[in-house]
Design a protein around this motif. Sequence first.
Motif, mmCIF file in Angstrom:
data_model
loop_
_atom_site.group_PDB
_atom_site.id
_atom_site.type_symbol
_atom_site.label_atom_id
_atom_site.label_comp_id
_atom_site.label_asym_id
_atom_site.label_seq_id
_atom_site.Cartn_x
_atom_site.Cartn_y
_atom_site.Cartn_z
ATOM 1 N N TRP A 73 0.897 -1.243 0.083
ATOM 2 C CA TRP A 73 0.053 -0.207 -0.160
ATOM 3 C C TRP A 73 0.931 1.326 0.072
ATOM 4 O O TRP A 73 0.849 1.904 1.112
ATOM 5 N N HIS A 115 -7.174 -5.247 3.900
ATOM 6 C CA HIS A 115 -7.129 -4.093 2.786
ATOM 7 C C HIS A 115 -6.769 -4.700 1.640
ATOM 8 O O HIS A 115 -5.803 -5.440 1.169
ATOM 9 N N HIS A 204 -11.549 -2.477 2.600
ATOM 10 C CA HIS A 204 -11.070 -3.505 3.063
ATOM 11 C C HIS A 204 -12.248 -4.458 3.216
ATOM 12 O O HIS A 204 -13.429 -3.955 3.119
#
Length: 302
Positions: A73, A115, A204
Amino acid sequence: MGGGLSRHELAAAVSEAGGLGTIAVNGAAAIERELTAARRLTARPLAVNLLLPFARRDWFEAAAGADVVVTFWGKPKRRTPGIWIHQCGSVAEARAAQAAGADAVIVQGVEAGGHVRGKTPALELLERIRVALPAGYPLLLAGGIADRGDVRRALAAGATAAVAGTRFLLSRESRAHPGYRQRLLDAEETILTELFGAGWPAPHRVVANAATAHWLGRDPRGPRLNRAINRLSGYGARYMPPSPQLRLARAQRPSSRLLSPIGPTDDAFPTLVDAGPLYAGETVARIGDIRPAAELVAALTP
């Protein structure tokens, strides 16, 4: 499997059984402590997972003691000298990681729990990335992995290895709260939402609980106001001391408008079972037992 759900017990058990166990905790001291504890249990390779929205320089320094560092991420960039794997949700991100020197990438499909970076089914995204990157470049597949058949399909489609999260969340060695485990065992479906986004406004995948029942209506992402507050809270979240984050998690209830991404571990606040995110991938509907990690590695191995 982040947020303290996978610590030295699970990572060491997976590695000792022939997989690559991953430690996912926050803070340099916690990373060092869990790595040291895992090294007492196994001499096999270990990985540390770091979330780029929160990881600081000393986290990377601590993680460099692992055999593999996995990042997720954020903009892919090499920050440690050893083996580095970056988890990706698109062809563009996989190309960027390969160009930045990543030794491999994890291809995350939209089916995955926690996520979710990807918007495409795992096997479809794997094929797109396989064609886009140099021949022979290592690709690991995440999303939709719960049994040996899933692993075989991943390998047949060109993956070098498979990554299983939800299946090991329901292992004896995971640090999920007992109430969390039971909710997963009872679950038949998941929700892709943005509800638990205080400090990390990102999609998520979770199973339902009292908080989702309270807040989620026609839009599974959550109310527009909640999502706007989440976006505002994301600025500077990396620099927020742990204590305010923990106070927020302790105080939150299913009706709270600001809901943190902290999941219910076995040593956290039990209120999070109903007021926090119960992360799980779509494979949760196919999992009906809790088993030792070593048995799971054997059961997944083709």
